[in-house]
Design a protein around this motif. Structure first.
Motif, PDB file in Angstrom:
ATOM      1  N   THR A 243      56.094  30.986  34.027  1.00  0.00           N
ATOM      2  CA  THR A 243      55.352  31.976  34.802  1.00  0.00           C
ATOM      3  C   THR A 243      55.829  33.368  34.416  1.00  0.00           C
ATOM      4  O   THR A 243      57.039  33.600  34.286  1.00  0.00           O
ATOM      5  N   ALA A 244      54.881  34.273  34.203  1.00  0.00           N
ATOM      6  CA  ALA A 244      55.232  35.645  33.841  1.00  0.00           C
ATOM      7  C   ALA A 244      54.529  36.621  34.777  1.00  0.00           C
ATOM      8  O   ALA A 244      53.380  36.403  35.177  1.00  0.00           O
ATOM      9  N   GLU A 245      55.250  37.686  35.112  1.00  0.00           N
ATOM     10  CA  GLU A 245      54.670  38.783  35.879  1.00  0.00           C
ATOM     11  C   GLU A 245      53.951  39.709  34.897  1.00  0.00           C
ATOM     12  O   GLU A 245      54.438  39.982  33.802  1.00  0.00           O
ATOM     13  N   ILE A 246      52.802  40.197  35.289  1.00  0.00           N
ATOM     14  CA  ILE A 246      52.031  41.105  34.436  1.00  0.00           C
ATOM     15  C   ILE A 246      52.206  42.521  34.979  1.00  0.00           C
ATOM     16  O   ILE A 246      51.959  42.775  36.171  1.00  0.00           O
ATOM     17  N   ARG A 247      52.629  43.419  34.095  1.00  0.00           N
ATOM     18  CA  ARG A 247      52.851  44.799  34.508  1.00  0.00           C
ATOM     19  C   ARG A 247      51.936  45.719  33.707  1.00  0.00           C
ATOM     20  O   ARG A 247      51.783  45.561  32.493  1.00  0.00           O
ATOM     21  N   LEU A 248      51.382  46.696  34.409  1.00  0.00           N
ATOM     22  CA  LEU A 248      50.556  47.713  33.775  1.00  0.00           C
ATOM     23  C   LEU A 248      51.236  49.053  33.978  1.00  0.00           C
ATOM     24  O   LEU A 248      51.399  49.515  35.118  1.00  0.00           O
ATOM     25  N   ASN A 249      51.679  49.645  32.862  1.00  0.00           N
ATOM     26  CA  ASN A 249      52.451  50.905  32.925  1.00  0.00           C
ATOM     27  C   ASN A 249      53.658  50.766  33.846  1.00  0.00           C
ATOM     28  O   ASN A 249      53.976  51.663  34.631  1.00  0.00           O
TER      29      ASN A 249
ATOM     30  N   PHE B  14      50.091  37.976  37.935  1.00  0.00           N
ATOM     31  CA  PHE B  14      50.950  37.001  37.262  1.00  0.00           C
ATOM     32  C   PHE B  14      50.096  36.010  36.494  1.00  0.00           C
ATOM     33  O   PHE B  14      48.877  35.883  36.719  1.00  0.00           O
ATOM     34  N   VAL B  15      50.748  35.279  35.591  1.00  0.00           N
ATOM     35  CA  VAL B  15      50.081  34.252  34.805  1.00  0.00           C
ATOM     36  C   VAL B  15      51.081  33.126  34.582  1.00  0.00           C
ATOM     37  O   VAL B  15      52.286  33.370  34.446  1.00  0.00           O
ATOM     38  N   GLY B  16      50.618  31.901  34.554  1.00  0.00           N
ATOM     39  CA  GLY B  16      51.526  30.797  34.311  1.00  0.00           C
ATOM     40  C   GLY B  16      50.947  29.459  34.699  1.00  0.00           C
ATOM     41  O   GLY B  16      49.741  29.318  34.959  1.00  0.00           O
ATOM     42  N   GLN B  17      51.826  28.448  34.751  1.00  0.00           N
ATOM     43  CA  GLN B  17      51.410  27.085  35.082  1.00  0.00           C
ATOM     44  C   GLN B  17      51.646  26.821  36.562  1.00  0.00           C
ATOM     45  O   GLN B  17      52.646  27.243  37.136  1.00  0.00           O
ATOM     46  N   VAL B  18      50.710  26.103  37.163  1.00  0.00           N
ATOM     47  CA  VAL B  18      50.853  25.682  38.558  1.00  0.00           C
ATOM     48  C   VAL B  18      52.004  24.692  38.648  1.00  0.00           C
ATOM     49  O   VAL B  18      52.218  23.865  37.744  1.00  0.00           O
ATOM     50  N   HIS B  19      52.758  24.766  39.719  1.00  0.00           N
ATOM     51  CA  HIS B  19      53.923  23.892  39.897  1.00  0.00           C
ATOM     52  C   HIS B  19      53.487  22.424  39.829  1.00  0.00           C
ATOM     53  O   HIS B  19      52.446  22.040  40.384  1.00  0.00           O
TER      54      HIS B  19
ATOM     55  N   TYR C 278      46.777  25.933  34.199  1.00  0.00           N
ATOM     56  CA  TYR C 278      47.314  27.283  34.031  1.00  0.00           C
ATOM     57  C   TYR C 278      46.377  28.281  34.703  1.00  0.00           C
ATOM     58  O   TYR C 278      45.139  28.150  34.620  1.00  0.00           O
ATOM     59  N   VAL C 279      46.983  29.273  35.367  1.00  0.00           N
ATOM     60  CA  VAL C 279      46.209  30.184  36.197  1.00  0.00           C
ATOM     61  C   VAL C 279      46.679  31.615  35.998  1.00  0.00           C
ATOM     62  O   VAL C 279      47.775  31.866  35.474  1.00  0.00           O
ATOM     63  N   PHE C 280      45.855  32.547  36.425  1.00  0.00           N
ATOM     64  CA  PHE C 280      46.267  33.946  36.515  1.00  0.00           C
ATOM     65  C   PHE C 280      45.534  34.591  37.674  1.00  0.00           C
ATOM     66  O   PHE C 280      44.463  34.133  38.094  1.00  0.00           O
ATOM     67  N   GLU C 281      46.156  35.630  38.214  1.00  0.00           N
ATOM     68  CA  GLU C 281      45.484  36.448  39.225  1.00  0.00           C
ATOM     69  C   GLU C 281      45.954  37.889  39.058  1.00  0.00           C
ATOM     70  O   GLU C 281      47.155  38.165  38.918  1.00  0.00           O
ATOM     71  N   LEU C 282      44.987  38.803  39.046  1.00  0.00           N
ATOM     72  CA  LEU C 282      45.256  40.226  38.831  1.00  0.00           C
ATOM     73  C   LEU C 282      44.597  41.050  39.918  1.00  0.00           C
ATOM     74  O   LEU C 282      43.582  40.641  40.493  1.00  0.00           O
ATOM     75  N   SER C 283      45.154  42.207  40.163  1.00  0.00           N
ATOM     76  CA  SER C 283      44.479  43.192  41.000  1.00  0.00           C
ATOM     77  C   SER C 283      43.443  43.889  40.130  1.00  0.00           C
ATOM     78  O   SER C 283      43.775  44.758  39.305  1.00  0.00           O
ATOM     79  N   LEU C 284      42.186  43.493  40.254  1.00  0.00           N
ATOM     80  CA  LEU C 284      41.136  44.050  39.395  1.00  0.00           C
ATOM     81  C   LEU C 284      40.959  45.546  39.636  1.00  0.00           C
ATOM     82  O   LEU C 284      40.616  46.298  38.724  1.00  0.00           O
ATOM     83  N   LYS C 285      41.210  45.957  40.870  1.00  0.00           N
ATOM     84  CA  LYS C 285      41.105  47.377  41.199  1.00  0.00           C
ATOM     85  C   LYS C 285      42.068  48.197  40.347  1.00  0.00           C
ATOM     86  O   LYS C 285      41.715  49.258  39.817  1.00  0.00           O
TER      87      LYS C 285
END
Length: 804
Positions: free
Chosen positions: A657-663, A669-674, A687-694
């Motif tokens: 699992t990795a945290e996604i950072r913008l600036n 985050f993105v990664g594999q479900v437990h 494998y899944v991801f979720e981002l703040s689209l805003k």
């Protein structure tokens, strides 16, 4: 509503107007005609034949050898497999060379050694549905009345030379739920007169009121109840023309009395019901509300439990019909019926709908009562039905009626000014133009100065306010004749905002990458609400949830996407990728509305590539979903601003699992479900991801810049570094790129080794480094100098050294 073109011609002259043209005119006037069905389309060569002889086929037990007169030349031999074929019958025959529905061609043939020159047909073989055929002909061939002319067109006798218009009626146009109602509409469109049906009753010595007394307790539900009595009825088949009209309208023929009530239902839009007078067991009809728990067996032989919300027709003690819905088995007309009590009544639509809905008995009759019948047709419909029973069932209609009448419905009177009509429609109609339109509709109208007063007939119960009159003028004048004008004043052309454009780019990209868009519920359960949430807050609970599974607003989209994968996996669709853009809801205090943030989430499982003929299979892994995200960020021009940092998220795999950072700011985050969650959902590696689209779409991207392709060769150096196991490759890569600039252009990991040949607590990471100068050819000395600086920085800052 199915409308027979030939039947409609009985009430209005349609000369010069084909069925297709009529359908177009009706549609343009505001009632959509969904289609025109040509009943005899693709059928030819079917005539009336006379079976002169019938004998058993010598070589087949289930076949008959028939000698049939087709009205032309010598009789022909036809082999028939129907059980009910017999000598002396008049039957429909498809001659040799005929064509039946489905382009089925009839040829001369031999069946078990005997010649057959055609086919004796059933109604189904002529295109009539089995559920609409009379029960005695639901199996086997059809038999015409004895007076059918041999050799004549069988399709014409069966009314298959007709065309049926299918009207899609809105609830307010219940007046067109009858052939007469459609005739009034067509008369207004074409400017022609309506011819009303024939009613000529002969005077009878006895009175209906001597045979029956009507009592209505529930006058609000039933303000008008009219009963006629017809004696000496002979039950039998109805005339063929009536049967075929009923079938083309979607109603199955039964017998002459029942068919007449159904015929009037279609002709006038007024439901009727025929009781067997002798089986009523009383000379009184009492209309009342049912008693709670009262039992009643309807015509379909089903026992119904009634409540006080239902209106029933009784013989004074027990129910004999559920008013406006269905009659009772205890009083139905049978082959032994000789005296008929004919009911024609006005029932409250809401009461009928309640009973119809409670018992699941939606019928042609209940549909018309629910939408509203014309109170002024109740009596005339009963008279017309009685006339037809006298004519086609040999009945004697007793004088007068037994009735209760407290009806107070009056025609609506609506006034409107000519100025308002023209202002709303943008027309310049004169008072005489408007008056002519209402006269075509057969609405009594008066004009005084600029005020037009219209009396809407009771058949048009939808006319109540000024706007209804404007609509009538518009549709009869012609929607296509209303002037077209551009809006006045300054206008701003509509367009997508930058945010909307970027969101559309995101959707197109993900769909191009092979993911399907999902749209899931924003409502979820308490247990799932906070699962995978980017921001932990209390869930917003509904004050009146429809269920506990849909009781709170979601804080993350992923739980719903995993449910989508679970649903598909259970149906053997186990290789799937889905995404969703949608809102999550963050609590903002007890007295404040929640904050809505738009998120983007995705989930993939199963095989990403599968080439069976090559034997190649590639399962989804972390790098597949990370690659999808990298492509997305590159598409949005944000690739240089995004970094991935190893992290731990509840319910996600701790090492994948990795945290996604913008600036530098966390956006998802993105990664594999437990594995435990995967097991609960019966999923493979997911494998899944979720981002703040805003945050993603609101970020500024650098202007697009192009670089020329280097004209000079590059130099590649591979290095294998020994580093602590805890050291992540991203840290090493960042040091390499920063220290190697500006000559070092690329660095990527191509190998990782943690085997038994490494000392404990250490790992080997191999990088490929690419050096290039766009202006000249590099020397080994220049590259070695930069390369040494990179290695020294790795050792100093990360404790990583070259592997010996």
């Amino acid at each position: 509503m199915f409308v027979s073109y030939k039947w409609l011609q009985d009430y209005i002259d349609l000369t010069g107007v084909s069925a297709e043209e009529l359908a177009d005119k009706i549609t343009k006037s505001g009632i959509e005609v969904e289609g025109v069905e040509v009943l005899n389309e693709g059928i030819k060569g079917v005539v009336v034949g006379h079976v002169l002889e019938r004998e058993q086929h010598p070589n087949a037990d289930k076949l008959s050898k028939c000698l049939v007169d087709l009205g032309e030349g010598d009789p022909v031999q036809i082999i028939c497999g129907a059980k009910n074929v017999a000598k002396g019958q008049k039957v429909p025959v498809a001659k040799a060379g005929a064509v039946l529905p489905g382009n089925f061609k009839i040829k001369r043939s031999k069946l078990r050694g005997e010649e057959s020159n055609g086919m004796i047909c059933s109604l189904q073989e002529l295109g009539i549905e089995g559920k609409l055929a009379p029960k005695e002909y639901s199996e086997g061939i059809f038999v015409f009345p004895a007076d059918a002319e041999v050799g004549s067109d069988a399709l014409a006798l069966l009314n298959r030379d007709d065309q049926v218009l299918e009207l899609s009626l809105t609830p307010n146009r219940s007046d067109c739920l009858s052939i007469l109602g459609v005739a009034y509409e067509v008369a207004a469109i074409l400017g022609r007169e309506v011819k009303l049906p024939e009613i000529e009753l002969q005077a009878a010595p006895e009175k209906a009121s001597d045979y029956m007394t009507i009592v209505v307790d529930a006058k609000e539900d039933n303000p008008l109840y009219v009963a006629k009595v017809i004696k000496n009825v002979k039950i039998g088949p109805s005339p063929l023309w009536m049967q075929t009209r009923l079938m083309s309208a979607g109603i199955r023929p039964h017998n002459n009395v029942v068919d007449i009530t159904n015929y009037i239902l279609l002709e006038y839009g007024q439901p009727l019901h025929a009781f067997d007078y002798d089986r009523l067991g009383s000379k009184e009809i009492l209309v009342r509300r049912a008693k709670d728990g009262e039992k009643f067996v309807t015509l379909d032989d089903t026992e119904r439990t009634l409540t006080a919300d239902h209106l029933v027709i009784t013989n004074g003690t027990e129910p004999v019909a559920l008013a406006g819905v269905m009659g009772g088995a205890n009083s139905e007309v049978t082959s032994d019926t000789t005296t008929v009590l004919l009911e024609s009544a006005y029932f409250n639509g809401a009461t009928v709908r309640k009973a119809s809905k409670d018992h699941g008995l939606r019928s042609e009759a209940s549909a018309r009562f629910e939408k509203g019948v014309d109170p002024n047709r109740v009596r005339v419909a009963g008279e017309r039905a009685a006339y037809l029973m006298a004519k086609y069932a040999g009945g004697e209609v007793l004088e007068g009626t037994a009735e209760v009448d407290v009806m107070t419905i009056e025609p609506a009177v609506v006034s409107i000014t000519l100025e308002k009509i023209n202002r709303v429609l943008g027309t310049e109609l004169s008072a005489s133009d408007v008056e002519a339109i209402f006269e075509r509709l057969q609405f009594p109208v008066t004009v005084e100065d600029e005020t037009i007063t219209v009396t809407a007939p009771t058949r048009r119960g939808d006319i109540k306010i000024e706007e209804d009159l404007i609509e009538e003028v518009a549709r009869l004048y012609g929607y296509d004749l209303i002037p077209k004008t551009l809006p006045i004043g300054s206008t701003t052309p509509g367009k997508l905002t930058e945010y909307q454009k970027k969101r559309r780019v995101v959707r197109h990209y993900l769909e191009g990458a092979g993911l399907y868009q999902a749209v899931t519920y924003s409502l979820t359960s308490e247990e799932k609400a906070a699962q995978f949430a980017l921001e932990k807050r209390n869930a917003v609970r509904l004050s009146m949830p429809m269920s506990e599974d849909r009781s709170v607003l979601r804080l993350s989209i992923l739980p719903q996407l995993l449910e989508v994968l679970k649903y598909n996996n259970a149906r053997q669709n186990d290789q799937l990728g889905v995404y969703e853009t949608g809102a999550v809801f963050l609590a903002n205090g007890t007295d404040e509305l929640p904050v809505e943030n738009e998120h983007l989430a995705g989930a993939i499982t199963g095989l990403w590539h599968s080439h069976s003929w090559q034997g190649e299979k590639k399962a989804v892994d972390f790098y597949v979903i990370k690659g999808i995200l990298e492509g997305l960020f590159d598409k949005l021009g944000l690739a240089d601003q995004v970094e991935y940092v190893q992290t731990k998220v509840e319910d996600m795999h701790p090492g994948r699992t990795a945290e996604i950072r913008l600036n530098g700011e966390k956006i998802g985050f993105v990664g594999q479900v437990h594995p435990n969650i995967q097991k609960e959902l019966d999923l493979k590696d997911t494998y899944v991801f979720e981002l703040s689209l805003k945050d993603v779409l609101g970020a500024e991207s650098a202007p697009l810049q192009y670089e020329s392709i280097p004209r000079f060769p590059s130099i590649t150096r591979d290095i294998a570094l020994v580093a602590n196991k805890e050291t992540v490759s991203g840290t090493l890569k960042e040091i390499i790129l920063s220290e190697g600039a500006p000559l070092l252009k690329e660095a990527h990991v191509f190998d990782l080794y943690e085997g038994d040949k490494m000392e404990e607590g250490k790992k080997s990471i191999a990088f490929s480094l690419k050096y290039v100068d766009p202006e000249r050819t590099l020397t080994d000395e220049e590259v070695t100098k930069v390369h040494t600086r990179v290695l020294d920085a790795l050792k100093e800052k990360a404790g990583a050294v070259l592997r010996g």
